[in-house]
Design a protein around this motif. Structure first.
Motif, short mmCIF file in Angstrom:
data_model
loop_
_atom_site.label_atom_id
_atom_site.label_comp_id
_atom_site.label_asym_id
_atom_site.label_seq_id
_atom_site.Cartn_x
_atom_site.Cartn_y
_atom_site.Cartn_z
N MET A 129 -7.79 -2.96 -2.35
CA MET A 129 -7.49 -4.37 -2.46
C MET A 129 -6.04 -4.68 -2.07
O MET A 129 -5.66 -5.84 -1.95
CB MET A 129 -7.77 -4.86 -3.89
CG MET A 129 -9.25 -4.88 -4.23
SD MET A 129 -9.58 -5.37 -5.95
CE MET A 129 -9.06 -7.11 -5.92
N GLN A 130 -5.24 -3.61 -1.87
CA GLN A 130 -3.83 -3.81 -1.52
C GLN A 130 -3.44 -3.24 -0.16
O GLN A 130 -2.42 -3.64 0.40
CB GLN A 130 -2.94 -3.16 -2.59
CG GLN A 130 -3.13 -3.73 -3.99
CD GLN A 130 -2.33 -2.95 -5.03
OE1 GLN A 130 -1.10 -3.03 -5.06
NE2 GLN A 130 -3.01 -2.20 -5.87
N LEU A 131 -4.23 -2.29 0.36
CA LEU A 131 -3.81 -1.58 1.57
C LEU A 131 -4.88 -1.62 2.66
O LEU A 131 -6.08 -1.59 2.37
CB LEU A 131 -3.54 -0.11 1.24
CG LEU A 131 -2.46 0.19 0.20
CD1 LEU A 131 -2.39 1.69 -0.04
CD2 LEU A 131 -1.10 -0.34 0.65
N ASP A 400 -10.23 -14.13 -10.98
CA ASP A 400 -10.85 -14.82 -9.85
C ASP A 400 -9.84 -15.09 -8.74
O ASP A 400 -10.14 -14.93 -7.55
CB ASP A 400 -11.48 -16.13 -10.32
CG ASP A 400 -12.66 -15.89 -11.25
OD1 ASP A 400 -13.46 -14.97 -10.98
OD2 ASP A 400 -12.77 -16.60 -12.26
N LEU A 401 -8.63 -15.50 -9.12
CA LEU A 401 -7.58 -15.75 -8.13
C LEU A 401 -7.21 -14.44 -7.42
O LEU A 401 -7.01 -14.42 -6.20
CB LEU A 401 -6.35 -16.35 -8.81
CG LEU A 401 -5.12 -16.57 -7.91
CD1 LEU A 401 -5.45 -17.49 -6.75
CD2 LEU A 401 -3.95 -17.12 -8.73
N ILE A 402 -7.13 -13.35 -8.16
CA ILE A 402 -6.78 -12.05 -7.57
C ILE A 402 -7.81 -11.65 -6.52
O ILE A 402 -7.47 -11.22 -5.42
CB ILE A 402 -6.65 -10.98 -8.66
CG1 ILE A 402 -5.41 -11.26 -9.52
CG2 ILE A 402 -6.59 -9.57 -8.06
CD1 ILE A 402 -5.32 -10.41 -10.78
N VAL A 403 -9.09 -11.83 -6.84
CA VAL A 403 -10.14 -11.49 -5.89
C VAL A 403 -10.05 -12.37 -4.65
O VAL A 403 -10.19 -11.89 -3.51
CB VAL A 403 -11.53 -11.60 -6.55
CG1 VAL A 403 -12.65 -11.47 -5.51
CG2 VAL A 403 -11.69 -10.52 -7.62
N GLU A 407 -9.38 -11.22 -0.58
CA GLU A 407 -10.71 -11.27 0.04
C GLU A 407 -10.75 -10.64 1.43
O GLU A 407 -11.77 -10.06 1.82
CB GLU A 407 -11.21 -12.71 0.07
CG GLU A 407 -10.36 -13.67 0.88
CD GLU A 407 -10.85 -15.11 0.75
OE1 GLU A 407 -10.30 -15.97 1.48
OE2 GLU A 407 -11.77 -15.39 -0.04
N ASP A 408 -9.66 -10.74 2.20
CA ASP A 408 -9.65 -10.13 3.54
C ASP A 408 -9.79 -8.61 3.45
O ASP A 408 -10.58 -7.99 4.19
CB ASP A 408 -8.38 -10.48 4.29
CG ASP A 408 -8.35 -11.95 4.70
OD1 ASP A 408 -9.40 -12.61 4.58
OD2 ASP A 408 -7.27 -12.43 5.12
N ALA A 412 -12.69 -6.09 4.59
CA ALA A 412 -12.39 -5.02 5.53
C ALA A 412 -12.87 -3.65 5.04
O ALA A 412 -13.27 -2.80 5.83
CB ALA A 412 -10.89 -4.97 5.79
N HIS A 413 -12.85 -3.46 3.71
CA HIS A 413 -13.28 -2.19 3.14
C HIS A 413 -14.72 -2.24 2.61
O HIS A 413 -15.18 -1.28 1.98
CB HIS A 413 -12.34 -1.78 2.00
CG HIS A 413 -10.95 -1.47 2.43
ND1 HIS A 413 -10.64 -0.42 3.27
CD2 HIS A 413 -9.76 -2.10 2.16
CE1 HIS A 413 -9.33 -0.40 3.47
NE2 HIS A 413 -8.78 -1.41 2.82
#
Length: 442
Positions: A129-131, A400-403, A407-408, A412-413
């Motif tokens: 979710m970060q990389l 919910d905001l974090i997801v 989202e990109d 991608a994963h």
């Protein structure tokens, strides 16, 4: 090379250590877990004698069981012993013996597998979710390695698993080595497990199998292994590598904590610490790995413009995660440290390890100072920067905001959004021992 199994080699070492122990009780007297565990009135000699009974028989006094179960891996017991005994290792073996007494091997093995899968899931999801793919591969989570295939690297950099939840820390370690001209390959994550989760459930055979497999994979450098994770370092240096040395007659490599390594290369590092960092900082300290606090303080002192404030707070535990065995005590210490930092008027509270950073970073929302990792401070002076996405996301306190923010990368994963949200709730927002204030400060 001997015909000893891993467990036989481990038990041989345990037996020698039990024989060397004089039951003087100095390790109990030195331990910061004793008071919060509620056994301060117990006789230190009786407590250590009961631990020896636990290791040998799986049974011991209630005070000894409490001490073993409340070990924060602070290491004070090792420094207190005059006879070369490692009481921290004996306490780990006592907990393993307690688990074996409580349930059969099949139950313990299932528990270890469950923990391993949960950790793997949480680490992989939060990292993705970060990389992007390239950054994951740089951290050893793909096919690529940084050393050329026909070149033996200077070092293997062993990340462990959970630092991948705060990947900016691990990436900064690699950036610093790049500046120093050090070649390395990166290993870590669930595919290179140290075996500590299996060890904690009392499955020493599987722990040895997993740890030995990882050791063999890491035996591919000129100068040894640099480790980031302190719990992996303790597992390898105090359990796995000594057992393998007994089996094979030699230790496959030396493992060095990364921050002690940087301190040893300070003369090489110092010319790259060019930009002044005008801040008053305090260090969030843990004493479990010998020499780490001293190394970090020396590294901070080498940064131009830096003023270090001593908050005079206890330095208990191996890292914040290790203090979870005494949750009330951990919250009490974190609350006292944040109050002391606020009163001292510092600009930043500097963390050492990833679990410290995960647990403390969201408090930046409520405090008049920043929460930074030591490598961020060094990086700032060196002109290196990595975005602390974990902190940015966690401060929102909104799953919910974090997801939506991720989202990109979720797409991608090929992650499932609902599943990603579950992981965020449990492994990011739920990783908050001391609750944030009811409402953010202005």
């Amino acid at each position: 090379m001997t015909d000893l199994s891993f467990e036989a080699a481990l038990n041989e070492r345990v037996g020698e250590m039990l024989d060397a122990c004089t039951r003087c009780g100095k390790c109990v007297e030195a331990c910061p877990s004793v008071r919060p565990a509620g056994i301060a009135d117990a006789s230190p000699t009786d407590v250590i004698a009961g631990v020896i009974d636990l290791v040998r028989l799986g049974e011991g006094s209630e005070a000894s069981r409490k001490w073993a179960s409340s070990c924060m891996l602070s290491g004070d017991c090792i420094r207190a012993c005059d006879y070369g005994v490692n009481p921290r290792f004996l306490l780990a073996m006592a907990r393993s013996a307690m688990r074996r007494k409580e349930s059969d091997l099949a139950t313990r093995r299932r528990a270890g597998v469950t923990r391993y899968r949960e950790t793997s899931r949480d680490v992989a999801t939060l990292a993705r979710m970060q990389l992007d793919h390239a950054a994951l591969e740089r951290l050893g989570q793909g096919a690529a390695t940084l050393a050329a295939k026909d070149e033996v690297p200077d070092f293997v950099f062993y990340t462990g698993c959970n630092v991948l939840k705060t990947p900016h820390i691990a990436l900064l370690a690699l950036d610093i080595m790049d500046v120093l001209g050090i070649s390395y390959s990166v290993m870590g994550g669930p595919s290179h497990c140290c075996g500590v989760m299996q060890f904690r459930t009392g499955d020493t055979e599987m722990s040895g199998r997993m740890g030995t497999s990882s050791v063999d994979k890491m035996s591919s450098s000129r100068s040894g292994v640099l480790s980031w994770c302190p719990s992996c370092y303790v597992q390898f240096s105090e359990t796995t590598l000594p057992a393998i040395e007994r089996q094979r007659g030699a230790k496959p490599f030396e493992m060095t904590p990364f921050l002690r390594f940087l301190r040893g290369r300070l003369d090489q590092l110092r010319p790259h610490l060019r930009a002044p960092v005008e801040m008053r900082v305090a260090l969030h300290r843990h004493s479990g790995v010998a020499g780490i606090v001293e190394a970090v303080l020396e590294l901070l002192e080498a940064v131009p413009g830096m003023e270090i404030v001593d908050l005079r707070q206890p330095a208990a535990g191996l890292q914040s995660a290790s203090m979870s065995v005494l949750p009330d005590y951990k919250r009490e210490l974190q609350r006292a440290e944040l109050e002391a930092a606020r009163e001292a008027g510092i600009d930043a509270l500097v963390t050492i390890y990833h679990s410290d950073h995960r647990e403390l970073c969201a408090h930046e929302r409520d405090q008049p100072f920043r929460i930074l990792n030591i490598l961020e401070v060094l990086g700032q002076s060196m002109g290196l920067h990595r975005r602390d996405r974990h902190k940015e996301l966690k401060i929102t306190q909104d799953a919910d905001l974090i997801v939506r923010e991720c989202e990109d990368l979720i797409a991608a994963h090929a992650l499932d959004s609902a599943f990603a949200r579950e992981v965020v709730v449990k492994a990011m927002l739920g990783d908050q021992p001391l609750p944030l204030e009811a409402s953010p400060r202005p």
